[in-house]
Write a protein that holds these residues in place. Structure first.
Motif, short mmCIF file in Angstrom:
data_model
loop_
_atom_site.label_atom_id
_atom_site.label_comp_id
_atom_site.label_asym_id
_atom_site.label_seq_id
_atom_site.Cartn_x
_atom_site.Cartn_y
_atom_site.Cartn_z
N LYS A 75 0.83 -1.21 0.00
CA LYS A 75 0.00 0.00 0.00
C LYS A 75 0.86 1.26 0.00
N GLU A 76 1.95 1.22 0.72
CA GLU A 76 2.86 2.36 0.78
C GLU A 76 3.56 2.56 -0.57
N VAL A 77 3.93 1.47 -1.22
CA VAL A 77 4.55 1.55 -2.54
C VAL A 77 3.55 2.13 -3.54
N ILE A 78 2.33 1.69 -3.48
CA ILE A 78 1.28 2.20 -4.36
C ILE A 78 1.09 3.70 -4.14
N SER A 130 -0.62 1.13 -9.80
CA SER A 130 -1.53 0.13 -9.26
C SER A 130 -0.74 -1.13 -8.89
N ARG A 131 -1.37 -2.01 -8.16
CA ARG A 131 -0.74 -3.27 -7.78
C ARG A 131 -0.31 -4.04 -9.02
N SER A 132 -1.23 -4.14 -9.99
CA SER A 132 -0.92 -4.91 -11.20
C SER A 132 0.22 -4.28 -11.99
N SER A 133 0.29 -2.96 -12.03
CA SER A 133 1.38 -2.29 -12.73
C SER A 133 2.72 -2.56 -12.05
N ILE A 134 2.73 -2.53 -10.74
CA ILE A 134 3.97 -2.80 -9.99
C ILE A 134 4.47 -4.19 -10.32
N TYR A 135 3.58 -5.18 -10.26
CA TYR A 135 3.99 -6.55 -10.54
C TYR A 135 4.36 -6.75 -12.02
N ALA A 136 3.70 -6.02 -12.91
CA ALA A 136 4.06 -6.11 -14.34
C ALA A 136 5.46 -5.54 -14.56
N TYR A 137 5.75 -4.40 -13.97
CA TYR A 137 7.10 -3.82 -14.08
C TYR A 137 8.14 -4.76 -13.47
N MET A 138 7.81 -5.38 -12.35
CA MET A 138 8.75 -6.31 -11.70
C MET A 138 9.03 -7.50 -12.61
N SER A 139 8.01 -8.02 -13.26
CA SER A 139 8.20 -9.20 -14.11
C SER A 139 9.09 -8.88 -15.31
N LYS A 140 9.12 -7.60 -15.70
CA LYS A 140 9.97 -7.17 -16.81
C LYS A 140 11.34 -6.70 -16.32
N ILE A 153 12.35 -2.21 -0.24
CA ILE A 153 13.30 -1.32 0.42
C ILE A 153 13.00 0.09 -0.07
N GLU A 154 12.71 0.97 0.88
CA GLU A 154 12.27 2.33 0.54
C GLU A 154 13.27 3.03 -0.37
N GLU A 155 14.55 2.91 -0.10
CA GLU A 155 15.57 3.59 -0.90
C GLU A 155 15.53 3.11 -2.35
N GLU A 156 15.30 1.82 -2.56
CA GLU A 156 15.24 1.29 -3.93
C GLU A 156 14.03 1.86 -4.68
N VAL A 157 12.90 1.98 -4.00
CA VAL A 157 11.70 2.54 -4.63
C VAL A 157 11.94 4.01 -4.95
N ARG A 158 12.53 4.74 -4.02
CA ARG A 158 12.80 6.17 -4.25
C ARG A 158 13.82 6.36 -5.38
N GLU A 159 14.82 5.48 -5.46
CA GLU A 159 15.79 5.55 -6.56
C GLU A 159 15.09 5.30 -7.90
#
Length: 57
Positions: free
Chosen positions: A4-7, A13-23, A40-46
């Motif tokens: 939820k915090e990442v979103i 969206s949740r599905s977009s996050i997982y789609a980006y991760m799969s790629k 990891i917050e720093e990785e998301v912010r980067e």
């Protein structure tokens, strides 16, 4: 960060996050417990900063 915090941070969206991760285009989460993951917050912010830097004006 929990999902939820990442979103909320990314605006994705949740599905977009997982789609980006799969790629391989979004940081992968780490296992926090048997049924819990987090980012990891720093990785998301980067990742966000990279997106801003790539933006065309």
């Amino acid at each position: 960060m929990k999902l939820k915090e990442v979103i909320n941070t990314t605006g994705l969206s949740r599905s977009s996050i997982y789609a980006y991760m799969s790629k391989g285009k979004f940081p992968k989460p780490i296992q926090l417990g048997p049924r819990a993951v987090g980012w990891i917050e720093e990785e998301v912010r980067e990742w966000l900063q990279e997106r801003l830097n790539a933006r065309v004006y």
